[in-house]
Motif scaffolding. Structure first.
Motif, PDB file in Angstrom:
ATOM      1  N   UNK A 184       0.830  -1.210   0.000  1.00  0.00           N
ATOM      2  CA  UNK A 184       0.000   0.000   0.000  1.00  0.00           C
ATOM      3  C   UNK A 184       0.865   1.262   0.000  1.00  0.00           C
ATOM      4  N   UNK A 185       1.890   1.294   0.860  1.00  0.00           N
ATOM      5  CA  UNK A 185       2.714   2.500   0.963  1.00  0.00           C
ATOM      6  C   UNK A 185       3.533   2.714  -0.306  1.00  0.00           C
ATOM      7  N   UNK A 186       4.120   1.650  -0.848  1.00  0.00           N
ATOM      8  CA  UNK A 186       4.897   1.785  -2.086  1.00  0.00           C
ATOM      9  C   UNK A 186       3.991   2.257  -3.223  1.00  0.00           C
ATOM     10  N   UNK A 187       2.793   1.714  -3.302  1.00  0.00           N
ATOM     11  CA  UNK A 187       1.850   2.114  -4.348  1.00  0.00           C
ATOM     12  C   UNK A 187       1.490   3.585  -4.234  1.00  0.00           C
ATOM     13  N   UNK A 188       1.372   4.085  -3.003  1.00  0.00           N
ATOM     14  CA  UNK A 188       1.012   5.490  -2.815  1.00  0.00           C
ATOM     15  C   UNK A 188       2.110   6.420  -3.313  1.00  0.00           C
ATOM     16  N   UNK A 189       3.360   5.990  -3.184  1.00  0.00           N
ATOM     17  CA  UNK A 189       4.468   6.787  -3.733  1.00  0.00           C
ATOM     18  C   UNK A 189       4.403   6.778  -5.264  1.00  0.00           C
ATOM     19  N   UNK A 190       4.228   5.578  -5.823  1.00  0.00           N
ATOM     20  CA  UNK A 190       4.289   5.425  -7.278  1.00  0.00           C
ATOM     21  C   UNK A 190       3.149   6.159  -7.972  1.00  0.00           C
ATOM     22  N   UNK A 191       1.975   6.197  -7.350  1.00  0.00           N
ATOM     23  CA  UNK A 191       0.819   6.834  -7.982  1.00  0.00           C
ATOM     24  C   UNK A 191       0.742   8.328  -7.717  1.00  0.00           C
ATOM     25  N   UNK A 192       1.611   8.826  -6.847  1.00  0.00           N
ATOM     26  CA  UNK A 192       1.601  10.249  -6.559  1.00  0.00           C
ATOM     27  C   UNK A 192       0.755  10.646  -5.385  1.00  0.00           C
ATOM     28  N   UNK A 193       0.157   9.646  -4.681  1.00  0.00           N
ATOM     29  CA  UNK A 193      -0.656   9.957  -3.511  1.00  0.00           C
ATOM     30  C   UNK A 193       0.193  10.198  -2.269  1.00  0.00           C
ATOM     31  N   UNK A 194       1.434   9.711  -2.289  1.00  0.00           N
ATOM     32  CA  UNK A 194       2.317   9.845  -1.141  1.00  0.00           C
ATOM     33  C   UNK A 194       3.314  10.962  -1.352  1.00  0.00           C
ATOM     34  N   UNK A 195       4.296  11.061  -0.407  1.00  0.00           N
ATOM     35  CA  UNK A 195       5.257  12.161  -0.473  1.00  0.00           C
ATOM     36  C   UNK A 195       6.180  12.097  -1.681  1.00  0.00           C
ATOM     37  N   UNK A 196       6.276  10.946  -2.354  1.00  0.00           N
ATOM     38  CA  UNK A 196       7.157  10.835  -3.512  1.00  0.00           C
ATOM     39  C   UNK A 196       6.603  11.486  -4.761  1.00  0.00           C
ATOM     40  N   UNK A 197       5.309  11.827  -4.758  1.00  0.00           N
ATOM     41  CA  UNK A 197       4.672  12.538  -5.865  1.00  0.00           C
ATOM     42  C   UNK A 197       4.924  11.866  -7.212  1.00  0.00           C
ATOM     43  N   UNK A 198       4.649  10.575  -7.277  1.00  0.00           N
ATOM     44  CA  UNK A 198       4.729   9.881  -8.550  1.00  0.00           C
ATOM     45  C   UNK A 198       6.053   9.234  -8.858  1.00  0.00           C
ATOM     46  N   UNK A 199       7.036   9.379  -7.987  1.00  0.00           N
ATOM     47  CA  UNK A 199       8.345   8.788  -8.222  1.00  0.00           C
ATOM     48  C   UNK A 199       8.422   7.410  -7.578  1.00  0.00           C
ATOM     49  N   UNK A 200       8.774   6.360  -8.333  1.00  0.00           N
ATOM     50  CA  UNK A 200       8.934   5.039  -7.723  1.00  0.00           C
ATOM     51  C   UNK A 200       9.969   5.102  -6.603  1.00  0.00           C
ATOM     52  N   UNK A 201       9.672   4.574  -5.442  1.00  0.00           N
ATOM     53  CA  UNK A 201      10.567   4.730  -4.293  1.00  0.00           C
ATOM     54  C   UNK A 201      11.650   3.656  -4.201  1.00  0.00           C
ATOM     55  N   UNK A 202      12.706   3.998  -3.497  1.00  0.00           N
ATOM     56  CA  UNK A 202      13.713   3.030  -3.071  1.00  0.00           C
ATOM     57  C   UNK A 202      13.262   2.484  -1.725  1.00  0.00           C
ATOM     58  N   UNK A 203      13.215   1.152  -1.602  1.00  0.00           N
ATOM     59  CA  UNK A 203      12.695   0.514  -0.396  1.00  0.00           C
ATOM     60  C   UNK A 203      13.772  -0.356   0.238  1.00  0.00           C
ATOM     61  N   UNK A 204      14.065  -0.101   1.504  1.00  0.00           N
ATOM     62  CA  UNK A 204      15.006  -0.931   2.266  1.00  0.00           C
ATOM     63  C   UNK A 204      14.219  -1.737   3.288  1.00  0.00           C
ATOM     64  N   UNK A 205      14.507  -3.034   3.362  1.00  0.00           N
ATOM     65  CA  UNK A 205      13.823  -3.911   4.309  1.00  0.00           C
ATOM     66  C   UNK A 205      14.855  -4.473   5.276  1.00  0.00           C
ATOM     67  N   UNK A 206      14.746  -4.100   6.545  1.00  0.00           N
ATOM     68  CA  UNK A 206      15.632  -4.629   7.571  1.00  0.00           C
ATOM     69  C   UNK A 206      15.111  -5.997   7.997  1.00  0.00           C
ATOM     70  N   UNK A 207      15.957  -7.004   7.916  1.00  0.00           N
ATOM     71  CA  UNK A 207      15.511  -8.369   8.154  1.00  0.00           C
ATOM     72  C   UNK A 207      14.948  -8.984   6.889  1.00  0.00           C
ATOM     73  N   UNK A 208      15.566  -8.682   5.757  1.00  0.00           N
ATOM     74  CA  UNK A 208      15.041  -9.081   4.461  1.00  0.00           C
ATOM     75  C   UNK A 208      15.018 -10.577   4.203  1.00  0.00           C
ATOM     76  N   UNK A 209      15.790 -11.348   4.961  1.00  0.00           N
ATOM     77  CA  UNK A 209      15.809 -12.797   4.759  1.00  0.00           C
ATOM     78  C   UNK A 209      14.831 -13.526   5.676  1.00  0.00           C
ATOM     79  N   UNK A 210      14.063 -12.777   6.459  1.00  0.00           N
ATOM     80  CA  UNK A 210      13.087 -13.390   7.348  1.00  0.00           C
ATOM     81  C   UNK A 210      11.750 -13.576   6.667  1.00  0.00           C
ATOM     82  N   UNK A 211      10.760 -14.038   7.429  1.00  0.00           N
ATOM     83  CA  UNK A 211       9.448 -14.311   6.860  1.00  0.00           C
ATOM     84  C   UNK A 211       8.761 -13.026   6.399  1.00  0.00           C
TER      85      UNK A 211
END
Length: 359
Positions: A184-211
């Motif tokens: 939901x949050x990534x989609x809001x950036x990509x569609x311009x509804x979030x603070x990124x205003x239409x820019x696809x975001x860079x996403x970091x996931x801490x614990x990326x190898x977990x469930x």
């Protein structure tokens, strides 16, 4: 139920709270797990519990990995509280079982005989264990168990899919809120509804190898992230995540070391998702997030005060979200990611072993 304060039946379970003051079931010290149900309740025959990662880690560390001591404390918590709520972490988990009885006014749409996963926390689910957890070796978050649990009118449950083994479905549904909110949050950036205003975001996931981390990486990519970064603490997890291809970049860093984490990520991420099961990762997540970005905390080890005061002290203009485990459609999304992304299933299989492939 005669020894508890008299309260009217409630779809949120107030009548099961035995505390003298009026609190919701999650905040209650004890719930009444009596098997007789109200008209809008459902009784479930328990098959397996899934303790949340932060709770199990705390128990394992406290008892030095002694299976008997871990098992004994879980039993004592359930006996004392009428639910599974770790008194240190405040967290619980969820369960798989078979519907035994459905009240005539239950809105959950369940039928006796269905195998389900509860999508609400064990911290608010009346629970009684009857087998002394004799089938559990104490060395896994997944706990074979016999007993019963009660669902309220406003509980959530999902029928187990036929194409996946129950332990695997349970593990996925236990963390399904993380990928759903990440999507939901990534989609809001990509569609311009979030603070990124239409820019696809860079996403970091801490614990990326977990469930929850692996599912969140897959969800971020599906939602249109520009780049996904998986952060892991060990060489073994680095190699494991690299093989799956779920992250565009995999970096090794201790999420509890803010400076080292920010240096490992490099250019700050637009969205940082915290999926680790240890405390002390709040400041690193904030420091690794760009001004105007978003931090999503999914760890039950998160400290609200550390996050709030840390952001203030760093003069960090970031939005901080607490993942509450529920987003409409979260179970279906997580199961679809598992089915469609081989890397996700590989990571779950590495954690569940033989249970990931059997019924």
């Amino acid at each position: 139920m005669s020894d508890r304060p008299a309260r009217e039946a409630s779809s949120i379970g107030l009548h099961r709270v035995t505390d003298a003051r009026t609190v919701l079931p999650q905040a209650a010290h004890r719930l009444d797990p009596a098997p007789s149900i109200r008209p809008d309740e459902v009784r479930v025959r328990v098959e397996r519990l899934n303790l949340d990662a932060a709770s199990y880690r705390q128990l394992f560390t406290k008892h030095g990995g002694d299976p008997g001591a871990i098992r004994g404390e879980v039993l004592e918590i359930v006996r004392e509280r009428g639910k599974m709520q770790n008194p240190v972490t405040g967290s619980g988990g969820m369960l798989v079982g078979t519907v035994e009885e459905v009240g005539p006014e239950s809105p959950l749409g369940l039928r006796p005989g269905q195998r389900i996963a509860t999508l609400v926390s064990l911290t608010l689910t009346p629970l009684e264990i009857t087998d002394g957890l004799a089938g559990w070796d104490g060395l896994s978050e997944q706990v074979p168990a016999e007993g019963h649990a009660i669902l309220f009118g406003r509980s959530i449950a999902a029928v187990l899919p036929d194409d996946l083994p129950a332990p695997l479905s349970l593990a996925v549904m236990d963390v399904c809120g993380a990928p759903a909110l990440t999507h939901r949050v990534v989609s809001s950036y990509r569609t311009g509804d979030g603070p990124g205003k239409g820019t696809p975001p860079v996403v970091a996931v801490l614990g990326g190898a977990g469930k929850s981390g692996s599912l969140s990486l897959a969800a971020a990519r599906r939602a249109g992230a520009k780049t996904t970064i998986g952060v892991v603490p060990t060489t073994l997890e680095h190699e494991l995540l690299e093989r799956t291809g779920l992250a565009d970049r995999t970096v090794r860093a201790d999420a509890r070391d803010p400076v080292a984490l920010a240096a490992a990520i490099g250019e700050p991420a637009d969205i940082t998702v915290v999926c680790v099961d240890v405390p002390g990762c709040e400041h690193g997540a904030i420091l690794a997030t760009a001004p105007g970005g978003t931090v999503i905390f999914f760890s039950m080890a998160t400290s609200f005060s550390a996050a709030a005061l840390g952001a203030e002290g760093l003069a960090a203009d970031v939005t901080m979200l607490i993942g509450n485990g529920y987003v409409p459609g979260h179970a279906a999304l997580a199961l679809d990611l598992l089915r469609s992304q081989p890397g996700v299933r590989d990571l779950f299989a590495s954690r569940l072993g033989d249970e990931a492939g059997g019924r």
